[in-house]
Write a protein that holds these residues in place. Structure first.
Motif, PDB file in Angstrom:
ATOM      1  N   ARG A 147      24.419  88.306  15.932  1.00 16.65           N
ATOM      2  CA  ARG A 147      25.749  88.892  15.813  1.00 16.65           C
ATOM      3  C   ARG A 147      26.778  87.832  15.421  1.00 16.65           C
ATOM      4  NH1 ARG A 147      29.028  92.019  20.681  1.00 16.65           N
ATOM      5  NH2 ARG A 147      30.881  92.541  19.432  1.00 16.65           N
ATOM      6  N   THR A 148      26.659  86.650  15.984  1.00 13.15           N
ATOM      7  CA  THR A 148      27.602  85.563  15.653  1.00 13.15           C
ATOM      8  C   THR A 148      27.523  85.195  14.180  1.00 13.15           C
ATOM      9  OG1 THR A 148      27.536  84.629  17.876  1.00 13.15           O
ATOM     10  CG2 THR A 148      28.164  83.133  16.086  1.00 13.15           C
ATOM     11  N   ARG A 152      26.494  87.099  11.737  1.00 10.61           N
ATOM     12  CA  ARG A 152      27.044  88.196  10.931  1.00 10.61           C
ATOM     13  C   ARG A 152      28.571  88.124  10.887  1.00 10.61           C
ATOM     14  NH1 ARG A 152      23.254  91.754  13.547  1.00 10.61           N
ATOM     15  NH2 ARG A 152      25.003  92.570  14.780  1.00 10.61           N
ATOM     16  N   HIS A 153      29.179  87.805  12.020  1.00  9.60           N
ATOM     17  CA  HIS A 153      30.638  87.688  12.051  1.00  9.60           C
ATOM     18  C   HIS A 153      31.126  86.539  11.166  1.00  9.60           C
ATOM     19  CE1 HIS A 153      31.694  90.794  14.840  1.00  9.60           C
ATOM     20  NE2 HIS A 153      30.945  90.303  15.834  1.00  9.60           N
ATOM     21  N   VAL A 165      29.586  85.272   8.500  1.00  8.62           N
ATOM     22  CA  VAL A 165      29.399  85.658   7.104  1.00  8.62           C
ATOM     23  C   VAL A 165      30.478  86.641   6.674  1.00  8.62           C
ATOM     24  CG1 VAL A 165      27.870  86.851   5.495  1.00  8.62           C
ATOM     25  CG2 VAL A 165      26.925  85.197   7.118  1.00  8.62           C
ATOM     26  N   ARG A 166      30.800  87.580   7.561  1.00  2.88           N
ATOM     27  CA  ARG A 166      31.839  88.557   7.232  1.00  2.88           C
ATOM     28  C   ARG A 166      33.184  87.853   7.025  1.00  2.88           C
ATOM     29  NH1 ARG A 166      31.436  91.519  11.533  1.00  2.88           N
ATOM     30  NH2 ARG A 166      29.726  92.761  10.671  1.00  2.88           N
ATOM     31  N   LEU A 167      33.474  86.890   7.866  1.00  3.57           N
ATOM     32  CA  LEU A 167      34.721  86.139   7.724  1.00  3.57           C
ATOM     33  C   LEU A 167      34.760  85.353   6.416  1.00  3.57           C
ATOM     34  CD1 LEU A 167      37.387  85.303   9.027  1.00  3.57           C
ATOM     35  CD2 LEU A 167      36.157  83.430  10.176  1.00  3.57           C
ATOM     36  N   ARG A 225      33.217  86.113   3.624  1.00  7.63           N
ATOM     37  CA  ARG A 225      33.439  87.051   2.536  1.00  7.63           C
ATOM     38  C   ARG A 225      34.895  87.473   2.457  1.00  7.63           C
ATOM     39  NH1 ARG A 225      27.966  90.610   3.722  1.00  7.63           N
ATOM     40  NH2 ARG A 225      26.583  89.436   2.307  1.00  7.63           N
ATOM     41  N   LEU A 226      35.504  87.661   3.610  1.00  7.55           N
ATOM     42  CA  LEU A 226      36.894  88.103   3.646  1.00  7.55           C
ATOM     43  C   LEU A 226      37.818  87.031   3.087  1.00  7.55           C
ATOM     44  CD1 LEU A 226      39.041  90.184   4.572  1.00  7.55           C
ATOM     45  CD2 LEU A 226      39.064  88.977   6.798  1.00  7.55           C
ATOM     46  N   ARG A 237      37.283  87.030  -2.544  1.00 11.54           N
ATOM     47  CA  ARG A 237      38.218  87.769  -3.409  1.00 11.54           C
ATOM     48  C   ARG A 237      38.726  86.892  -4.539  1.00 11.54           C
ATOM     49  NH1 ARG A 237      42.374  90.099   0.936  1.00 11.54           N
ATOM     50  NH2 ARG A 237      42.144  87.971   1.712  1.00 11.54           N
TER      51      ARG A 237
END
Length: 506
Positions: free
Chosen positions: A491-492, A494-495, A497-499, A501-502, A506
């Motif tokens: 879970r850590t 994934r968080h 990686v999500r950060l 990407r955010l 872009r």
């Protein structure tokens, strides 16, 4: 830059060694003895490096302000004794008093710049830790290497090595300097005056004198870096010697620098610059002008102006001479061979010729219609010669300038395309509408690419050459998301990686 170095191949020309292992430096204008100097053995060199290593500890502990105070005192002493220093340089190299004074002005300027900027460039500073390590603080500082070995040339026996010596000292290192066997007195003067200005720091700056064997011994004496200036073949030998102990090297080698004259150039200014860049100091400058590529529309005017100006110049040993002798006797043979080859291949001498070569002096020689594969075009001549070649336009001139493996410096004259053409040149430094301006600016790095070597002296880059970066991180607080542990969990990650990407996708 042509210079005797750790092979010792030219040592017999500079002096005769006596029974007590001393040698004489000679005035190339008269052959008179300027001074006697010891031939330091490999054991002597190792002892000097050991003493320098001990002295380096206290020198580094002074910090930037403490070193600046001592180096400022040295600079002021050099200014007070400038006339004495100039006379010594003129005696050992034969160069005119004005050329020697110009060299010393540059020496003083560079010592001043190095001491004023060392803290800014090398001092500790904060660095952003980035997204992943946001809970850490990060810093970077440049620490002294320890002991730097410097092997210097004879053509600019104070200015060129000072580009390493002053910067290495300002960075916190001790220095062991091996001057050319043609100019040992200059090296000893530098070390002696430093010792007077910083008497409590004996051993921080030492000089070892001798021939090629002494230089080779310095490469193998356990220094932390070697800064070498000399010919490309000798530079390769220095690198091979240092490779045995993985000692890093800074190598500033030969050049065959080109001047490009575009069809929109100020032709009068370009001609004056070509004559100065090619002939001052008897053409014995690594970044001096040896080739000129001039656009056809202005070629006739340019050649006429160069011919008139160069023909007025006269070498000699008297104070009012335009320039001095060829310092290293063997170089006269190189100059003669290059001119002979150019003439044999269909080139024409519009100023001087083979009769201009009367050792130890060589009068200005200007050649035209020389094939691009002749030795006068492809090899470093290191004499008061210019090869002028007509080209359809400046772009063709740049192409021909880039055809050699040398890549030290260059010059471009153009009212509208100067910087554009400069960017196309494959070399480390370019002056636009001037020659050698880069060498006189302490804040700019000096050095080349290809067969002209690598590494930089002068400027911020020159200071960093004599220091090693140390990065330090410090944990400030525990992270909410810590992927740098086996307790992290999927879970850590994934968080994280999500950060990423955010923030960065872009």
């Amino acid at each position: 830059m042509t210079q005797t170095a750790p092979t010792g191949s030219d040592s017999a020309e500079s002096a005769v060694v006596d029974a007590e292992a001393r040698f004489a430096s000679l005035d190339p204008r008269t052959g008179e003895v300027v001074g006697h100097h010891p031939v330091h053995t490999a054991e002597d060199v190792r002892a000097a490096v050991l003493a320098a290593r001990s002295a380096a500890v206290g020198w580094a502990e002074l910090g930037f302000d403490g070193r600046r105070a001592r180096l400022d005192a040295w600079r002021k002493l050099l200014v007070r004794r400038l006339d004495e220093f100039q006379a010594l340089i003129s005696s050992e190299t034969g160069k005119s008093a004005d050329d020697a004074r110009t060299e010393l002005t540059l020496v003083i300027d560079h010592v001043h710049w190095a001491t004023r900027n060392a803290s800014r460039v090398l001092g500790k500073r904060r660095v952003s830790p980035g997204m992943l390590m946001y809970n850490h603080a990060a810093s970077l500082e440049y620490k002294p290497l320890g002991v730097v070995g410097v092997i210097g040339p004879w053509n600019y026996p104070a200015f060129t090595p000072m580009g390493s010596i002053a910067y290495a000292l300002a960075a916190g290192n001790a220095v062991v300097f091996k001057p050319s066997e043609f100019t040992p007195g200059v090296g000893e003067f530098m070390a002696r005056t430093f010792g007077e200005a910083a008497a409590e720091h004996a051993g921080v700056f030492q000089v070892v004198t001798g021939f090629g064997e002494t230089g080779a011994a310095l490469c193998q004496a356990g220094v932390d870096k070697v800064a070498f200036t000399g010919s490309t073949p000798t530079g390769k030998k220095v690198m091979a010697a240092c490779a045995e102990s993985l000692t890093p090297v800074l190598v500033e080698c030969g050049g065959k620098d080109a001047l490009i004259v575009a069809d929109d150039a100020d032709v009068k200014a370009a001609a004056a610059a070509a004559v100065w860049g090619g002939i001052f100091n008897a053409g014995q400058s690594c970044a001096g002008v040896e080739r000129v590529y001039v656009a056809e529309p202005v070629a006739d005017e340019f050649i006429e102006l160069v011919t008139k100006q160069a023909a007025k110049l006269r070498p000699g040993g008297e104070p009012n001479a335009s320039f001095g002798p060829i310092t290293m006797p063997r170089q006269v043979e190189v100059i003669q061979a290059h001119v002979q080859d150019a003439l044999d291949r269909g080139g024409r001498a519009v100023v001087g010729g083979l009769d201009s070569i009367r050792p130890p002096y060589v009068e200005p020689i200007v050649l035209v219609d020389v094939p691009e594969d002749s030795r006068a075009v492809t090899e470093e001549t290191f004499g008061p010669t210019l090869v002028i070649t007509r080209v359809p336009d400046a772009d063709e001139g740049v192409r021909l300038a880039n055809a050699l493996r040398y890549g030290l410096g260059g010059s471009v004259f153009s009212r509208t395309r100067g910087e554009e053409l400069a960017r196309k040149m494959h070399c480390g430094m370019v002056s636009v509408n001037a020659v050698l301006a880069f060498a006189a600016m302490p804040g700019l790095p000096f050095g080349g690419i290809g067969d002209s070597g690598f590494g930089r002296i002068h400027g911020d880059d020159g200071l960093r050459e004599f220091a090693t970066p140390q990065a330090v991180t410090r944990l400030r607080f525990r992270a909410l998301l810590n992927p740098m542990t086996y307790d992290r969990g999927t879970r850590t990650v994934r968080h994280v990686v999500r950060l990423a990407r955010l923030l960065y996708g872009r």
